[in-house]
Design a protein around this motif. Structure first.
Motif, PDB file in Angstrom:
ATOM      1  N   GLU A 214       0.824  -1.215   0.000  1.00  0.00           N
ATOM      2  CA  GLU A 214       0.000   0.000   0.000  1.00  0.00           C
ATOM      3  C   GLU A 214       0.855   1.261   0.000  1.00  0.00           C
ATOM      4  N   SER A 215       2.152   1.112   0.013  1.00  0.00           N
ATOM      5  CA  SER A 215       3.041   2.270   0.123  1.00  0.00           C
ATOM      6  C   SER A 215       3.033   3.110  -1.144  1.00  0.00           C
ATOM      7  N   GLU A 216       3.126   4.404  -0.955  1.00  0.00           N
ATOM      8  CA  GLU A 216       3.233   5.317  -2.100  1.00  0.00           C
ATOM      9  C   GLU A 216       4.676   5.442  -2.588  1.00  0.00           C
ATOM     10  N   TYR A 217       5.600   4.757  -1.908  1.00  0.00           N
ATOM     11  CA  TYR A 217       7.015   4.894  -2.244  1.00  0.00           C
ATOM     12  C   TYR A 217       7.587   3.652  -2.929  1.00  0.00           C
ATOM     13  N   ILE A 218       6.759   2.747  -3.367  1.00  0.00           N
ATOM     14  CA  ILE A 218       7.256   1.549  -4.049  1.00  0.00           C
ATOM     15  C   ILE A 218       8.130   1.914  -5.239  1.00  0.00           C
ATOM     16  N   SER A 219       7.684   2.880  -6.004  1.00  0.00           N
ATOM     17  CA  SER A 219       8.400   3.246  -7.230  1.00  0.00           C
ATOM     18  C   SER A 219       9.642   4.097  -6.963  1.00  0.00           C
ATOM     19  N   TRP A 220       9.918   4.429  -5.712  1.00  0.00           N
ATOM     20  CA  TRP A 220      11.119   5.184  -5.385  1.00  0.00           C
ATOM     21  C   TRP A 220      12.363   4.300  -5.432  1.00  0.00           C
ATOM     22  N   PHE A 221      12.155   2.979  -5.457  1.00  0.00           N
ATOM     23  CA  PHE A 221      13.279   2.062  -5.386  1.00  0.00           C
ATOM     24  C   PHE A 221      13.235   1.102  -6.577  1.00  0.00           C
ATOM     25  N   CYS A 222      14.380   0.499  -6.853  1.00  0.00           N
ATOM     26  CA  CYS A 222      14.494  -0.347  -8.044  1.00  0.00           C
ATOM     27  C   CYS A 222      14.141  -1.801  -7.731  1.00  0.00           C
ATOM     28  N   ASN A 223      13.304  -2.354  -8.610  1.00  0.00           N
ATOM     29  CA  ASN A 223      13.005  -3.798  -8.608  1.00  0.00           C
ATOM     30  C   ASN A 223      12.485  -4.314  -7.275  1.00  0.00           C
ATOM     31  N   ILE A 224      11.471  -3.637  -6.754  1.00  0.00           N
ATOM     32  CA  ILE A 224      10.773  -4.157  -5.570  1.00  0.00           C
ATOM     33  C   ILE A 224      10.002  -5.409  -5.996  1.00  0.00           C
ATOM     34  N   ASN A 225      10.228  -6.496  -5.288  1.00  0.00           N
ATOM     35  CA  ASN A 225       9.642  -7.790  -5.657  1.00  0.00           C
ATOM     36  C   ASN A 225       8.931  -8.385  -4.442  1.00  0.00           C
ATOM     37  N   PHE A 226       7.586  -8.369  -4.491  1.00  0.00           N
ATOM     38  CA  PHE A 226       6.784  -8.865  -3.364  1.00  0.00           C
ATOM     39  C   PHE A 226       6.663 -10.389  -3.354  1.00  0.00           C
ATOM     40  N   ASP A 227       7.269 -11.031  -4.335  1.00  0.00           N
ATOM     41  CA  ASP A 227       7.233 -12.499  -4.386  1.00  0.00           C
ATOM     42  C   ASP A 227       8.437 -13.127  -3.681  1.00  0.00           C
ATOM     43  N   LYS A 228       9.343 -12.297  -3.203  1.00  0.00           N
ATOM     44  CA  LYS A 228      10.524 -12.797  -2.507  1.00  0.00           C
ATOM     45  C   LYS A 228      10.753 -11.990  -1.233  1.00  0.00           C
ATOM     46  N   ARG A 229      11.501 -12.573  -0.315  1.00  0.00           N
ATOM     47  CA  ARG A 229      11.909 -11.866   0.882  1.00  0.00           C
ATOM     48  C   ARG A 229      13.380 -11.451   0.753  1.00  0.00           C
ATOM     49  N   SER A 230      13.733 -10.359   1.404  1.00  0.00           N
ATOM     50  CA  SER A 230      15.094  -9.854   1.338  1.00  0.00           C
ATOM     51  C   SER A 230      15.998 -10.603   2.306  1.00  0.00           C
ATOM     52  N   LYS A 231      17.242 -10.286   2.261  1.00  0.00           N
ATOM     53  CA  LYS A 231      18.226 -10.856   3.176  1.00  0.00           C
ATOM     54  C   LYS A 231      17.856 -10.572   4.628  1.00  0.00           C
ATOM     55  N   PHE A 232      17.158  -9.457   4.882  1.00  0.00           N
ATOM     56  CA  PHE A 232      16.734  -9.093   6.236  1.00  0.00           C
ATOM     57  C   PHE A 232      15.315  -9.583   6.541  1.00  0.00           C
ATOM     58  N   ASN A 233      14.820 -10.488   5.688  1.00  0.00           N
ATOM     59  CA  ASN A 233      13.487 -11.084   5.868  1.00  0.00           C
ATOM     60  C   ASN A 233      12.360 -10.055   5.753  1.00  0.00           C
ATOM     61  N   ASP A 234      12.591  -9.016   4.980  1.00  0.00           N
ATOM     62  CA  ASP A 234      11.521  -8.066   4.682  1.00  0.00           C
ATOM     63  C   ASP A 234      10.464  -8.759   3.818  1.00  0.00           C
ATOM     64  N   PRO A 235       9.245  -8.238   3.796  1.00  0.00           N
ATOM     65  CA  PRO A 235       8.197  -8.879   2.997  1.00  0.00           C
ATOM     66  C   PRO A 235       8.315  -8.594   1.493  1.00  0.00           C
ATOM     67  N   PHE A 236       9.494  -8.231   1.055  1.00  0.00           N
ATOM     68  CA  PHE A 236       9.765  -8.004  -0.371  1.00  0.00           C
ATOM     69  C   PHE A 236      11.284  -8.008  -0.554  1.00  0.00           C
ATOM     70  N   ASP A 237      11.707  -8.196  -1.774  1.00  0.00           N
ATOM     71  CA  ASP A 237      13.121  -8.080  -2.111  1.00  0.00           C
ATOM     72  C   ASP A 237      13.324  -6.775  -2.869  1.00  0.00           C
ATOM     73  N   TYR A 238      14.578  -6.360  -3.008  1.00  0.00           N
ATOM     74  CA  TYR A 238      14.849  -5.089  -3.673  1.00  0.00           C
ATOM     75  C   TYR A 238      16.269  -5.092  -4.224  1.00  0.00           C
ATOM     76  N   GLU A 239      16.516  -4.195  -5.171  1.00  0.00           N
ATOM     77  CA  GLU A 239      17.849  -4.077  -5.759  1.00  0.00           C
ATOM     78  C   GLU A 239      18.751  -3.295  -4.818  1.00  0.00           C
ATOM     79  N   THR A 240      19.996  -3.718  -4.771  1.00  0.00           N
ATOM     80  CA  THR A 240      20.968  -3.097  -3.878  1.00  0.00           C
ATOM     81  C   THR A 240      22.160  -2.600  -4.687  1.00  0.00           C
ATOM     82  N   TRP A 241      23.102  -1.973  -3.983  1.00  0.00           N
ATOM     83  CA  TRP A 241      24.380  -1.678  -4.602  1.00  0.00           C
ATOM     84  C   TRP A 241      25.313  -2.848  -4.302  1.00  0.00           C
ATOM     85  N   GLU A 242      25.639  -3.599  -5.360  1.00  0.00           N
ATOM     86  CA  GLU A 242      26.594  -4.705  -5.313  1.00  0.00           C
ATOM     87  C   GLU A 242      26.289  -5.704  -4.190  1.00  0.00           C
TER      88      GLU A 242
END
Length: 453
Positions: free
Chosen positions: A123-151
């Motif tokens: 529901e966030s209005e800031y989804i598009s502020w970041f690259c490749n937000i993926n709600f089908d995966k969890r991040s390394k920190f177990n967030d409810p989405f994955d995201y693109e990082t620097w390296e």
């Protein structure tokens, strides 16, 4: 317009390390004015001949400064906005320009837009502020989405610089920095990862506010002229010559740095002949030069090259005494807290600061060394000579990496009577037949020679 950077000599400070700040930010402590430590170093910085300071990250972050949490607030571990305003003002009063690190490729996990995304998720209005937000995966920190990082560094969340709202937010922050803090330039972190349209718009914005504003990009590989040109940035980090400077000495192979200088600045072959690249022997991301060199006696010919080659020389805090530091994962060893008296008196290479001061004076006094063209004259494995030229005025630079007294001879394509060594007490050498020069070179040292007609 006074393009001050063309005559700049930089002193590079990584503030969080230099000031002995805590490694992590609790985001609740009162600001501590550690940045005022710069005042104690001011006379030393001026003694070195520096007329510009590059500050690493100064804005509020969670750890090392590149995981920014607030682009509009100075990190409480260094002070506050008013303290930085006074710091810049004091440096300006002493004839020193101020450039700060601009971290726009990514933000930290404490950045307000990412915190909101973590809270509101889909529901966030800031989804598009970041690259490749993926709600089908969890991040390394177990967030409810994955995201693109620097390296692959999950504390560094990649910003979407094609999003107009992101650009507006960052451009407003930069405008605030220029108008409020009166900074003179930006170092663009990870410039080789940034969107070119973003950099172009940023450059236009900065120069509208301050016409002589300087923007330098961190670029490792590639054709530097893609970034450093009249349409984009003023300069980039010269990693090509950084590598050549130490490697040529370690391998007893001046052909490497000669090739690098010729490919960048050679009259007929160089692709950066009109650019003032940012030259350095080390910085906050690499091992200290005294630890990189196999023989610390090579610190001296290396710095003669650094201060006489085309471009803008920079000294990383502490390396003027040849302090050591190897790069490891967390980088503390190359970003240490330093005490001025201890560092200046305790180094086995403390004469290096005297040499740098002298080289700065020679450079600042010479239009040819600041602005002249480049011509290679002679290359041997451990001896190297080149010229800097403006019209028919010449300065010849010769260095010796050998631990023994050495000789070098070559012809210069201009007729003169003799040359005067402005580095070594005005020693004079005759030019045979008007253009043939034979020099003796002291061990691990060099000569800077003015051609007299």
């Amino acid at each position: 317009m006074n393009e001050w950077y063309r005559e700049a000599i930089f002193y590079h400070i990584y503030p969080l390390g230099f000031c002995g700040a805590a490694r992590t930010n609790d985001f609740s402590s009162l600001p501590i004015p550690r940045l005022e430590k710069v005042y104690k170093w001011l006379n030393h910085i001026k003694y070195l001949g520096a007329n510009a300071i590059l500050f690493g990250p100064v804005f509020e972050s969670a750890t090392h400064g590149y995981d920014i949490a607030d682009y509009n607030k100075v990190d409480r571990r260094l002070g506050d906005n008013e303290i930085f305003i006074k710091t810049v003002q004091t440096l300006h009063e002493n004839g020193i320009k101020v450039v700060v690190d601009g971290v726009f490729n990514h933000a930290g996990r404490e950045f307000f837009a990412f915190r909101e995304l973590l809270f509101n998720v889909k529901e966030s209005e800031y989804i598009s502020w970041f690259c490749n937000i993926n709600f089908d995966k969890r991040s390394k920190f177990n967030d409810p989405f994955d995201y693109e990082t620097w390296e692959g560094h999950y504390r560094l969340v990649k910003l979407n610089l094609q999003n107009p709202d992101v650009k507006e937010y960052l451009f407003k922050a930069v405008e605030y920095w220029i108008r409020k803090f009166d900074i003179d330039g930006l170092r663009l972190d990870c410039a080789d990862c940034l969107d070119f349209d973003f950099m172009s718009e940023l450059s236009s914005l900065c120069k509208k506010i301050k016409p002589d504003f300087w923007i330098m990009g961190e670029v490792i590989h590639g054709d530097y002229s893609r970034w450093a040109n009249i349409h984009l940035l003023n300069s980039v980090t010269n990693y090509i010559c950084y590598k050549g400077l130490y490697s040529s000495h370690n391998d007893k192979n001046y052909f490497e740095i000669a090739y690098s200088l010729n490919s960048l600045f050679g009259k007929n072959s160089g692709f950066c002949t009109d650019n003032y690249l940012y030259n350095f022997a080390d910085n906050h991301d690499v091992s200290r030069i005294a630890s990189t060199l196999k023989n610390t006696a090579h610190l001296y010919p290396l710095h003669i090259l650094l201060f006489t080659m085309p471009g803008i020389p920079s000294v990383y805090y502490g390396s003027e005494w040849g302090i050591e530091g190897l790069k490891y994962g967390e980088d503390e060893e190359i970003r240490p807290e330093l005490d001025l008296n201890t560092a200046s008196n305790g180094s086995p290479n403390k004469d290096l600061a005297v040499t740098i001061s002298k080289l700065s004076y020679i450079r600042n006094s010479s239009e040819i060394l600041k602005h002249g063209g480049y011509m290679q004259l002679k290359v041997l494995h451990e001896q190297f000579a080149y010229a800097r030229i403006i019209n028919d005025e010449w300065i010849v630079v010769a260095v010796n990496a050998s631990g023994e007294l050495s000789h070098i001879e070559f012809e210069i394509p201009v007729t003169g009577v003799h040359v005067i060594d402005i580095l070594n007490d005005g020693e004079t050498f005759e030019l045979n037949n008007g253009n043939h020069l034979r020099l003796d070179l002291h061990p691990c040292w060099g000569r800077i020679l003015k051609v007299i007609k």
